[in-house]
Enzyme design. Structure first.
Site, PDB file in Angstrom:
ATOM      1  N   ARG A   1     -18.991  47.032  62.250  1.00 58.06           N
ATOM      2  CA  ARG A   1     -19.488  48.327  62.740  1.00 58.06           C
ATOM      3  C   ARG A   1     -18.332  49.199  63.210  1.00 58.06           C
ATOM      4  NH1 ARG A   1     -20.952  52.670  64.065  1.00 58.06           N
ATOM      5  NH2 ARG A   1     -22.823  53.286  65.200  1.00 58.06           N
TER       6      ARG A   1
ATOM      7  N   VAL B   1     -15.633  58.418  59.119  1.00 52.18           N
ATOM      8  CA  VAL B   1     -15.611  59.712  59.807  1.00 52.18           C
ATOM      9  C   VAL B   1     -14.447  60.547  59.287  1.00 52.18           C
ATOM     10  CG1 VAL B   1     -15.450  60.861  62.049  1.00 52.18           C
ATOM     11  CG2 VAL B   1     -16.801  58.779  61.814  1.00 52.18           C
TER      12      VAL B   1
ATOM     13  N   ASP C   1      -7.971  55.608  60.079  1.00 46.97           N
ATOM     14  CA  ASP C   1      -6.750  55.999  60.772  1.00 46.97           C
ATOM     15  C   ASP C   1      -6.696  55.497  62.208  1.00 46.97           C
ATOM     16  OD1 ASP C   1      -8.737  57.539  61.872  1.00 46.97           O
ATOM     17  OD2 ASP C   1      -7.750  59.464  61.559  1.00 46.97           O
TER      18      ASP C   1
ATOM     19  N   PRO D   1     -24.462  58.779  59.534  1.00 48.05           N
ATOM     20  CA  PRO D   1     -25.896  58.939  59.253  1.00 48.05           C
ATOM     21  C   PRO D   1     -26.751  58.100  60.198  1.00 48.05           C
ATOM     22  CG  PRO D   1     -24.865  57.529  57.613  1.00 48.05           C
ATOM     23  CD  PRO D   1     -23.753  58.081  58.445  1.00 48.05           C
TER      24      PRO D   1
END
Length: 348
Positions: free
Chosen positions: A74, A82, A86, A169
């Protein structure tokens, strides 16, 4: 040059294997971004044994708590999907990505912190937090019974983390919208079907994300008619219509077959085929031609499980290569919670 040719052939072979598994559905064929390579830190002579250091620490954590595998999956998803892989999800701040409502309940930060501490002690300033998150997740998946796949490294850490960037989402997203979300990130139907199962074959979900299916589906005042009746009874016994004031929010296993053992398994697909998917986003796989075909294929307890693991290894690498920073595009943080310029522990 010879090493690059071997790597290219290796990735092409993996892609073709995945493509051959799914019949009419196009395989998830795509090369990782330039700048990532296998055993980057060994080749650059900056931290030759980093993968061994990571694996040892992950095993220590996993032996105490098997739930670290879904937590790390997760966490990796929240980072990569997103702004790219990074390490921005690891940064602290009042308006950081980890404070966004969509990331409520994220865990496993302490694992990354410990791994980073160990690696910094042995190879100071050499290994990015972004790479450590990818490697740590890989090793936790393998311990849970999943594939021990090749990880390409060489990522740099990002400089910014903003809650406003988080557009993950919801668990209620439709199949078409979910596929579009993945497509916008260079991922396809096989990646979507595979990564959903990889993340939801173990772990828990909050009752808030399924109450609509149990009590008021699409405003009807009735349960979701597609949800298996026995599964409905099981879930309503764990999630009452309302949460009482001061009461801890209930949690339900996403896959009872995995349960408290937190095993990487393909029984997730069996649940979808029998209308026992816990989240609406999961059950949505049943209603797409391509996603249903993959669900049927991966549900086989023997050959299907092997196909699923191969597909997962490729898809999580594709996700892990989304919008990465390489070369001079980012930095290698000395502490994963801070950029180097904002690190209170670094001398100025």
């Amino acid at each position: 040059m010879e090493g690059n040719k071997i790597l290219f052939l290796l990735i092409i072979t993996l892609a073709l294997v995945a493509g051959s598994m799914i019949g009419k559905v196009d395989g998830a064929i795509g090369l990782p971004r330039d700048g990532l390579t296998r055993q980057y830190y060994k080749k650059t002579n900056t931290c030759e044994n980093v993968e061994a250091f990571v694996k040892h620490q992950v095993k220590l954590f996993w032996e105490k708590d098997h739930s670290i595998t879904p937590k790390l999956l997760r966490l990796l998803y929240s980072d990569c999907m997103v702004t790219g892989c990074d390490g921005s999800i690891l940064l602290d701040g009042v308006n950081s990505e980890k404070t966004a409502p969509q990331n409520a309940g994220l865990g496993a930060f302490v694992i990354i912190d410990k791994v980073k501490e160990v690696v910094e002690d042995r190879c100071p300033g050499a290994v990015s937090c972004a790479d450590l998150l990818v490697l740590t997740t890989r090793d936790a998946v393998a311990l849970a019974g999943g594939p021990s796949y090749i990880v390409l490294t060489g990522r740099k850490d990002g400089f910014t983390s903003k809650a406003s960037n988080v557009d993950l989402p919801s668990p209620y997203i439709s199949l078409n919208d979910g596929l579009k979300y993945f497509k916008d990130r260079g991922l396809d139907v096989q990646d979507y079907t595979t990564l959903l199962a990889g993340a939801h074959s173990m772990g828990k979900a909050r009752c808030r994300y399924i109450r609509d299916r149990l009590y008021n589906f699409q405003g009807t005042g009735k349960p979701d008619p597609t949800l298996d009746s026995s599964k409905l009874k099981d879930l309503t016994s764990q999630c009452p219509p309302k949460q009482r004031l001061g009461e801890h929010e209930g949690l339900v296993y996403l896959n009872n077959d995995s349960g408290q053992n937190y095993k990487f398994t393909n029984s997730y697909y069996k649940n979808i085929l029998s209308s026992k998917g816990v989240l609406r986003v999961d059950q949505g796989l049943y209603y797409g031609n391509d996603t249903l075909q993959l669900t049927q294929q991966f549900s086989d307890p023997l050959a299907g499980f092997q196909d699923f693991k191969k597909a997962f290894a490729l898809s999580i690498n594709r996700m892990g290569s989304y919008n990465v920073l390489v070369g001079n595009q980012g930095e290698i943080r000395r502490h994963c919670h801070y950029t180097n310029s904002n690190n209170p522990h670094l001398q100025r």
